[in-house]
Scaffold this active site. Structure first.
Site, PDB file in Angstrom:
ATOM      1  N   VAL A 141       0.822  -1.225   0.000  1.00  0.00           N
ATOM      2  CA  VAL A 141       0.000   0.000   0.000  1.00  0.00           C
ATOM      3  C   VAL A 141       0.846   1.262   0.000  1.00  0.00           C
ATOM      4  O   VAL A 141       0.319   2.360  -0.137  1.00  0.00           O
ATOM      5  CB  VAL A 141      -0.948   0.021   1.220  1.00  0.00           C
ATOM      6  CG1 VAL A 141      -1.980  -1.085   1.123  1.00  0.00           C
ATOM      7  CG2 VAL A 141      -0.175  -0.094   2.527  1.00  0.00           C
ATOM      8  N   GLY A 142       2.168   1.130   0.148  1.00  0.00           N
ATOM      9  CA  GLY A 142       3.032   2.300   0.153  1.00  0.00           C
ATOM     10  C   GLY A 142       4.487   1.897   0.024  1.00  0.00           C
ATOM     11  O   GLY A 142       4.875   0.788   0.405  1.00  0.00           O
ATOM     12  N   GLY A 160       8.554   3.737   0.233  1.00  0.00           N
ATOM     13  CA  GLY A 160       9.421   4.885   0.432  1.00  0.00           C
ATOM     14  C   GLY A 160      10.866   4.547   0.138  1.00  0.00           C
ATOM     15  O   GLY A 160      11.178   3.478  -0.405  1.00  0.00           O
ATOM     16  N   ALA A 161      11.756   5.457   0.523  1.00  0.00           N
ATOM     17  CA  ALA A 161      13.171   5.270   0.232  1.00  0.00           C
ATOM     18  C   ALA A 161      13.772   4.127   1.025  1.00  0.00           C
ATOM     19  O   ALA A 161      14.667   3.432   0.548  1.00  0.00           O
ATOM     20  CB  ALA A 161      13.931   6.563   0.520  1.00  0.00           C
ATOM     21  N   SER A 162      13.286   3.908   2.248  1.00  0.00           N
ATOM     22  CA  SER A 162      13.907   2.902   3.113  1.00  0.00           C
ATOM     23  C   SER A 162      12.981   1.769   3.512  1.00  0.00           C
ATOM     24  O   SER A 162      13.399   0.843   4.202  1.00  0.00           O
ATOM     25  CB  SER A 162      14.431   3.566   4.393  1.00  0.00           C
ATOM     26  OG  SER A 162      13.361   4.142   5.130  1.00  0.00           O
ATOM     27  N   ALA A 163      11.711   1.822   3.105  1.00  0.00           N
ATOM     28  CA  ALA A 163      10.777   0.800   3.566  1.00  0.00           C
ATOM     29  C   ALA A 163       9.592   0.675   2.616  1.00  0.00           C
ATOM     30  O   ALA A 163       9.291   1.591   1.843  1.00  0.00           O
ATOM     31  CB  ALA A 163      10.285   1.124   4.973  1.00  0.00           C
ATOM     32  N   VAL A 220       5.411  -0.615   2.761  1.00  0.00           N
ATOM     33  CA  VAL A 220       4.306  -0.791   3.702  1.00  0.00           C
ATOM     34  C   VAL A 220       3.258  -1.708   3.086  1.00  0.00           C
ATOM     35  O   VAL A 220       2.815  -1.491   1.951  1.00  0.00           O
ATOM     36  CB  VAL A 220       3.672   0.562   4.088  1.00  0.00           C
ATOM     37  CG1 VAL A 220       2.540   0.348   5.078  1.00  0.00           C
ATOM     38  CG2 VAL A 220       4.723   1.495   4.678  1.00  0.00           C
ATOM     39  N   LYS A 259       5.293  -2.252   8.115  1.00  0.00           N
ATOM     40  CA  LYS A 259       6.366  -1.490   7.475  1.00  0.00           C
ATOM     41  C   LYS A 259       7.635  -2.325   7.457  1.00  0.00           C
ATOM     42  O   LYS A 259       8.244  -2.567   8.497  1.00  0.00           O
ATOM     43  CB  LYS A 259       6.590  -0.169   8.223  1.00  0.00           C
ATOM     44  CG  LYS A 259       7.555   0.773   7.528  1.00  0.00           C
ATOM     45  CD  LYS A 259       7.578   2.125   8.218  1.00  0.00           C
ATOM     46  CE  LYS A 259       8.476   3.103   7.478  1.00  0.00           C
ATOM     47  NZ  LYS A 259       8.497   4.430   8.139  1.00  0.00           N
ATOM     48  N   ASP A 293      10.676  15.224   8.454  1.00  0.00           N
ATOM     49  CA  ASP A 293      10.090  14.737   7.199  1.00  0.00           C
ATOM     50  C   ASP A 293       8.582  14.926   7.193  1.00  0.00           C
ATOM     51  O   ASP A 293       7.826  14.018   6.821  1.00  0.00           O
ATOM     52  CB  ASP A 293      10.445  13.265   7.007  1.00  0.00           C
ATOM     53  CG  ASP A 293      10.352  12.834   5.536  1.00  0.00           C
ATOM     54  OD1 ASP A 293      10.313  13.723   4.663  1.00  0.00           O
ATOM     55  OD2 ASP A 293      10.332  11.620   5.274  1.00  0.00           O
TER      56      ASP A 293
END
Length: 678
Positions: free
Chosen positions: A361-362, A364-367, A369, A383, A484
């Protein structure tokens, strides 16, 4: 609380709280279990089989919960998930072979002809059933792998999945107390079984198999145990049993409460040699235990009355102090009652169907989700952090976020941490799941989307984020700089209330500390304050800048940096300079807002993104302006220019300023972190 109100208050508490407690006191086993065949209650356990004089004398016994349980969720027309935990022991006769075995059974009927272990005999008219068998005899005709295995049966005594228990360190015939966990998850169509000599569930199941029980089970089923001796002689004892069914919202369905439907303790018995008076002795024990229970209840009620008097006096004296504490905001100290649960990797993988991409569902740069489901936690956001082979648990954004969330954060406008996992190469945090996703996705849907945030929802979202940042900056025991703040990290619950999340870049400081280490700037371009990009020193005011961008984004509906390169901050400043600020309003609102309120929000946004960080308000002050508790800010007629003076060991008051309007994304990575803004 006036003490004169104590009697009515006590009776209210008694009938609301104590009376249900009296009615739900643990009942004796005979009250909620029905025994069949040779099964009987003894030494605070259920003994399913009896010791026969000859080894070939068969003995069959069953124990079922007194009521059938609903296994079909009427709303979704699917089989409910269920979970059971029980402890058992198998005591073999030294002079006879072992009996057939023991089975945990879910059957549509309690009356049926029996096969091995007392399982139903298949026939066109026979009842449907599901069983987890703990087999202690070897019968090749049934496909047994040995005489010490765990297996799964559906409508047949021939197993469709089995595993050698001894190879996993469990000897079923050892006579030791063994704890079993059986779980079915309808969402992933999987049955899992754990076994252990202790009361702690192992991280890895002994047996796991894919199966859709919705095609096998009926609406109502009976739950219990069955065992038989066959050609051998063993005693099969159940010492403790807990069973719960869950619907897809993790609520208990038509079933016993999450407490024990049968509860007793390990007896001091070998299971052999009971005389004919054992049942009479059990009844006498029940009477004595009931008397003790009533005496204990009386003592409990008296204690509660005394406690209410003490509480009455205490509350009267503390009334002023409690009010004062509430006015000072929420405490940010560690709360042990809300410590997140450590989860096993197998539980995490099960919750996400092996980190299935369909659950993503998501990202990012490091993870990444994933949406997951935990049997006793419902829907969760899992996550999963990217992890290099040479990193451990302490050198990863996981560590920063975990330490920040566990140590300090409890606020209604912050995403709450539910659990975590650090096992093997996996680093995982489990959060509450917020059904409306991120503000970024909701705010920047397709322009023609029928779902558009209303003006009131937008005001509520901005104030929610402001409350979260005020908490982090001023109300925590230590000051937390988020670093952030952006719409991607603002999640929305079912009522579109905002919750700030993602603390992977957060910095924690003592409130009294003025030292800030310079680092490589981290965050997302479009949300970064110009002084932070240049200096790399995070402060409260760098978070304020990011908050200001979010405010402008919410009011205008524009992205922080549009596809054509237009920066929302510059766009709104240009409208302010031309005295056309109201034109920044999101056209999807179609004018359904108060013009003065819209201008107020846009002005607050511009004030928060002021190029001079000293001119920016604290988030608390910005919220007061939005709530009309403070006057509108005064802004210069045109956007001020950024003035920078580098810091160096040889710097003097005469060191010239660097004057610029903005920084580009190409310049940002190469800017020195040793500088200061004025």
């Amino acid at each position: 609380m006036p003490c004169s109100s104590l009697p009515p208050l006590f009776f209210f508490i008694f009938f609301v709280f104590l009376l249900p407690l009296v009615l739900s006191l643990p009942s004796f086993p005979s009250d909620n279990l029905t025994l069949y065949g040779d099964a009987f209650f003894s030494h605070k356990a259920i003994t399913l089989t009896t010791h026969q004089p000859t080894c070939s004398s068969s003995s069959i016994g069953r124990a079922f919960f007194i009521y059938p349980l609903r296994f079909l969720d009427p709303q979704t027309n699917s089989t409910a998930s269920f979970s059971s935990r029980f402890s058992f022991s198998i005591l073999s006769s030294p002079s006879c072979p072992s009996g057939d075995g023991l089975a945990f059974l879910i059957a549509s009927s309690t009356h049926f002809p029996a096969l091995s272990m007392g399982l139903p005999q298949p026939s066109p008219s026979s009842s449907s059933f599901f069983a987890v068998e703990f087999d202690t005899t070897f019968d090749p005709s049934l496909g047994d792998i040995n005489d010490n295995h765990v297996a799964l049966d559906v409508n047949s005594a021939s197993s469709f999945a089995s595993v050698d228990a001894l190879s996993r360190g469990i000897d079923l015939k050892s006579g030791k107390l063994i704890t079993a966990w059986v779980e079915y998850r309808h969402a992933i169509k999987m049955v899992r079984v754990w076994l252990a000599y202790s009361s702690t569930r192992p991280p890895t199941p002994i047996l796991a198999s894919k199966i859709d029980l919705s095609e096998r089970l009926e609406d109502f089923m009976h739950v219990g145990f069955t065992a038989s001796n066959g050609e051998g002689s063993s005693d099969y004892l159940i010492h403790h049993w807990q069973f719960t069914t869950l619907d897809h919202d993790s609520r208990s369905m038509d079933v016993v409460d999450e407490g024990d439907c049968f509860l007793c303790y390990e007896g001091d018995s070998t299971g052999f040699g009971y005389d004919s008076n054992s049942r009479e002795n059990e009844r006498r024990k029940k009477i004595a235990e009931m008397a003790l229970g009533l005496a204990g209840l009386t003592a409990f009620v008296v204690s509660v009355m005394a406690a209410m008097v003490v509480v009455c006096v205490f509350l009267t004296r503390r009334k002023g102090g409690v009010k004062k504490n509430r006015e000072q905001g929420q405490s940010c100290r560690f709360q042990t009652s809300k410590v997140p649960t450590r989860l096993s990797l197998s539980e995490i993988k099960s919750a996400t169907m092996g980190f299935n991409r369909d659950r993503l569902v998501g990202e990012g740069a490091s993870a990444k989700v994933y949406k997951g489901y935990l049997p006793f936690g419902g829907d969760v956001a899992v996550k999963r952090f990217e992890r290099e082979n040479d990193l451990d648990c302490l050198h990863n954004p996981f560590a920063t976020e975990f330490a920040t969330m566990v140590g300090y954060l409890r606020h209604k406008n912050l995403v709450q941490l539910k659990g975590w996992c650090c096992e093997g190469n996996e680093l995982v945090l489990v959060y509450e799941f917020l059904p409306n996703g991120s503000l970024n996705k909701v705010l920047h849907r397709n322009f023609n989307s029928s779902i558009v945030l209303s003006w009131r929802q937008r005001e509520n979202i901005v104030l929610g984020v402001a409350a979260a940042l005020t908490y982090l900056h001023e109300e925590c025991e230590r000051q937390i700089i988020h670093r952030d703040v952006k719409t991607c990290n603002i999640m929305l619950d079912a009522d579109f209330n905002a919750k700030l999340g993602d603390f992977g870049l957060a910095e924690v400081y003592e409130h009294s500390s003025s030292t800030r280490e310079a680092t490589i700037p981290a965050g997302t371009m479009g949300y970064l304050a110009p002084e932070y990009v240049y200096s790399g020193v995070p402060t409260v005011k760098t978070d304020v800048y990011s908050f200001g961008v979010v405010v402008l984004e919410v009011a205008s509906g524009r992205k922080p940096v549009e596809d054509d390169g237009t920066v929302v901050v510059d766009y709104v400043w240009s409208l302010w300079e031309r005295r056309k600020l109201i034109e920044a309003a999101d056209p999807r609102l179609m004018g359904k807002f108060d013009a003065l309120d819209m201008e107020r929000m846009l002005l607050v946004g511009l004030l928060c993104v002021h190029p001079d960080d000293h001119k920016r308000p604290r988030v608390r002050e910005a919220a007061r302006i939005l709530k009309k508790e403070a006057p509108l800010p005064l802004l210069p007629p045109t956007k001020p220019r950024v003035r920078i003076r580098p810091i160096s060991p040889h710097a003097t008051p005469e060191t010239p300023y660097v004057v610029t309007d903005s920084f580009t994304t190409d310049e940002a990575p190469y800017l020195t972190p040793r500088s200061q803004f004025y």
